[in-house]
Structures are given as structure tokens and as C-alpha cells.
Design an enzyme around this catalytic site. Structure first.
Site, PDB file in Angstrom:
ATOM      1  CG  PHE A 170      -1.802  -1.045   1.506  1.00 24.49           C
ATOM      2  CD1 PHE A 170      -3.122  -0.931   1.086  1.00 24.49           C
ATOM      3  CD2 PHE A 170      -1.415  -2.199   2.181  1.00 24.49           C
ATOM      4  CE1 PHE A 170      -4.035  -1.963   1.318  1.00 24.49           C
ATOM      5  CE2 PHE A 170      -2.317  -3.231   2.420  1.00 24.49           C
ATOM      6  CZ  PHE A 170      -3.634  -3.106   1.987  1.00 24.49           C
ATOM      7  CG  ASP A 171       1.029   5.886  -1.670  1.00 24.21           C
ATOM      8  OD1 ASP A 171       2.047   6.174  -1.006  1.00 24.21           O
ATOM      9  OD2 ASP A 171       0.313   6.751  -2.220  1.00 24.21           O
ATOM     10  N   GLY A 172       0.851   5.184   1.261  1.00 22.53           N
ATOM     11  CA  GLY A 172       0.258   5.726   2.482  1.00 22.53           C
ATOM     12  C   GLY A 172      -0.792   6.794   2.238  1.00 22.53           C
ATOM     13  CG  PHE A 287      -3.990  -1.109  -3.383  1.00 21.84           C
ATOM     14  CD1 PHE A 287      -5.096  -1.205  -4.228  1.00 21.84           C
ATOM     15  CD2 PHE A 287      -3.676  -2.190  -2.578  1.00 21.84           C
ATOM     16  CE1 PHE A 287      -5.851  -2.372  -4.271  1.00 21.84           C
ATOM     17  CE2 PHE A 287      -4.436  -3.362  -2.612  1.00 21.84           C
ATOM     18  CZ  PHE A 287      -5.521  -3.447  -3.464  1.00 21.84           C
ATOM     19  CG  ASP A 289      -2.492   8.954  -4.179  1.00 18.90           C
ATOM     20  OD1 ASP A 289      -2.643  10.196  -4.165  1.00 18.90           O
ATOM     21  OD2 ASP A 289      -1.421   8.425  -3.845  1.00 18.90           O
TER      22      ASP A 289
END
Length: 328
Positions: A170-172, A287, A289
Site C-alpha cells: 500500500f501507498d500511504g 495500491f 493514488d
């Protein structure tokens, strides 16, 4: 047949579109160029030919490997992954999809075929924890409805991934966390962002769209930990962020701690590209954004998924999409 099916409210429900699970490029081209009747006719003619695996296929296989381990340890528990195939395909195409699922021996019992209508309303009924699709507009619709969702992309080249351990990266910011920090960077630049993060180090960030999915993974991980299997856990999670550890890492980690969550590994890249590191981790899905990072991961052979949430998306939201309506 359905006696072992978990109830959706107990399971971790993963909804996957047919174009995420299988490669349907040729079928999509026919749909776009020749219309729905020709598309359906083509599917019926090729009913007994299984589709090739798509970008979400290794992820789904890994979910099933985790389920097998969970069922060995907890035969009666419904706390497993429940995979639902969600597609706005017409029911006639269903036979080819079922044949493909049986061909690959996938345990997908729930089908939701909406015949041209958007499946988003059904996702809520299924208590969906994550929705993966190849259709950016449907993913945006799901995110707007508060459902964790991402547009999944095929990598530029195939890289072998673990068959026995599910790895999720995951990105943060704007993925696990809100986009508060990205807004500050955009409005005031990096220096102000670092000052802000230092000043607010002990104030947890608000949650982002995929926090609930990390929570669900953590819940299943604890079922292995409680059997003394922390080191052999078949689920491993990674935080892969462009933040730098010294100046803005503490707030990210403290936020997770406040939520009672953790990732197995936390990688602070201080703005370095994510692709080379992801190539070493080999996650089943990553993932982010920002399409820039998604593309970088793709180039290095990682299955990457775009989460259309937060300030990074705003310019894109105001321009009309030219994308052809998708059949799938």
C-alpha cells in the site's frame, strides 16, 4: 454445494470484475468497434475456450491459498476471503466465465451479472471490502460511494509471485490515510509539509479509502498469530511510501498504531521511485493514488492498482473522459 459458503457479513469480501480476473482485450475490442450483439455472438461461439488470466488472477489465487490454510486451522470459521465476480456483462457471457473459472479451478461461487447496469449498488449489499475493476469510471463511482476500490493494470512483463503467501503493498497518503498531507504539499510545498508533519506527529491522520481493507487483512493475520504462526503467516503487508522516514515517517507509523494496525514492513523512499523496490517485494498487488507510481510499478513487472482518491485526482475529475463505455 453452498454449505461451506461464508455469509458475506462474516467474510472478507473481494469483488473482482471479469476484465480484472481475465484478459478480454479481443472481446473488448469487438464490443467497442462492433457493438453488443456482435460481442455476445462472439462470446457464445468461443464459450468453451477459457479466457487467459488477467491482472487480478495471481491475487485471487493467493487469496485462495490463504483460505486453504485458514480452513485447515479453523474448519468451522467463516472468517475467510469470499471472492465475488462482479460484471455488467450480459448473462449469455456467463457460461464462458463459469467455464473459465472451472478450467482454472477457482473457488468463485458468487456471480453478479448486471446486464449493462452498474454493479455498484450490489457491492454495498455484499458488504464489499475491496472492489477491483479494469474500468476507471466504475472504480471512481465505488470510491465516491465509500467502497474501497482500485483500477487494476497488467504489468509490462510477467514476474513470478509467491504461490503460498499473499503479499499486498500500500501507498500511504490518499490510500491508507487521507489526502491531508498531499493537500499541504500541493498548496505550500515540501518544506511546509515537513514542518506540518513534525508539528502534528502525534495527531493521527484521517483514514483513507483502503484503511478498512488493511484492517481486514490484519484480522485474518491475527488468526495465524494466535496459533503461533506469526513467522509462517501466509499474509504479508507492506507500506511503500514516498515519505522520508526522518521528517515525516513517524506520523504515518503512529497513525497505524493508533488504529491498532501495522504493516509487516514499512519502506520510506524519500521520493525515490517505487518500481525497483516493488520488484524485490513482488506483491500480488500494489495500491497507489498516483498514476505516475502505478506506471513505474507496471514497468518493473508489478501488478499495480490506481486508487482514484484525493487531491491528486482533482484535475482529472474536471475533464470529461473520452474512454469508450466498457462491456465488462
Amino acid at each position: 454445494m453452498t454449505s461451506h459458503m461464508p455469509k458475506p457479513q462474516n467474510a472478507v469480501t473481494i469483488a473482482v470484475s471479469s476484465r480484472a480476473l481475465f484478459r478480454m482485450d479481443e472481446e473488448q475490442r469487438i464490443y467497442t468497434e462492433q457493438g453488443v450483439e456482435e460481442y455476445v455472438r462472439y462470446q457464445l461461439e468461443h464459450e468453451n475456450e477459457p479466457f487467459s488470466p488477467g491482472p487480478a488472477f495471481p491475487f485471487v489465487k493467493a487469496l485462495e491459498a490463504v483460505n486453504r490454510r485458514l480452513r485447515e486451522l479453523y474448519p468451522e470459521s467463516e472468517d475467510v476471503f469470499d471472492i465475488v465476480l462482479v460484471t455488467n456483462n450480459h448473462a449469455q457471457v456467463g457460461v464462458r466465465l463459469i467455464n473459465s473459472i472451472n478450467h482454472y479451478d477457482l473457488s468463485i461461487e458468487r456471480f453478479c451479472m448486471t446486464g449493462g447496469n452498474s454493479p455498484i449498488c450490489y457491492l454495498k449489499a455484499y458488504h464489499t471490502n475491496l472492489y477491483l475493476s479494469a474500468d476507471a469510471e466504475k472504480v471512481q463511482e465505488a470510491i465516491d460511494e465509500g467502497i474501497a476500490a482500485a483500477t487494476i493494470f497488467s504489468p509490462s512483463r510477467d514476474v513470478a509471485v509467491s504461490q503460498s503467501q499473499l503479499r499486498v503493498a500500500f501507498d500511504g497518503d490518499a490510500v491508507l490515510f487521507s489526502d491531508e498531507s498531499e493537500r499541504i504539499v500541493k498548496a505550500h510545498g515540501l518544506d511546509r509539509f515537513f514542518e506540518h508533519e513534525k508539528a502534528h506527529e502525534n495527531k493521527p491522520l484521517a483514514q483513507g479509502p483502503l484503511k478498512g481493507f488493511l484492517e481486514a487483512l490484519g484480522r485474518l493475520q491475527k488468526k495465524f498469530y494466535s496459533k503461533g504462526l506469526r513467522l509462517e503467516c501466509p499474509i504479508r503487508t507492506y507500506l511503500v511510501t514516498a515519505r522520508s522516514a526522518a521528517s515525516s515517517g513517524a506520523r504515518a507509523l503512529k497513525t497505524l498504531r493508533t488504529w491498532g494496525l501495522e504493516t509487516d514492513e514499512a519502506l520510506f523512499l524519500a521520493g525515490a521511485p517505487k518500481g525497483p523496490l516493488l520488484e524485490k517485494i513482488r506483491p500480488h498487488i500494489f495500491f497507489d493514488d498516483q498514476m505516475f507510481h502505478v506506471a513505474g510499478a507496471q514497468e518493473m513487472g508489478t501488478v499495480a492498482a490506481h486508487v482514484p482518491y484525493g487531491v491528486a485526482q482533482t484535475p482529472r475529475r474536471t475533464t470529461p473522459t473520452k474512454q469508450a463505455t466498457s462491456a465488462l
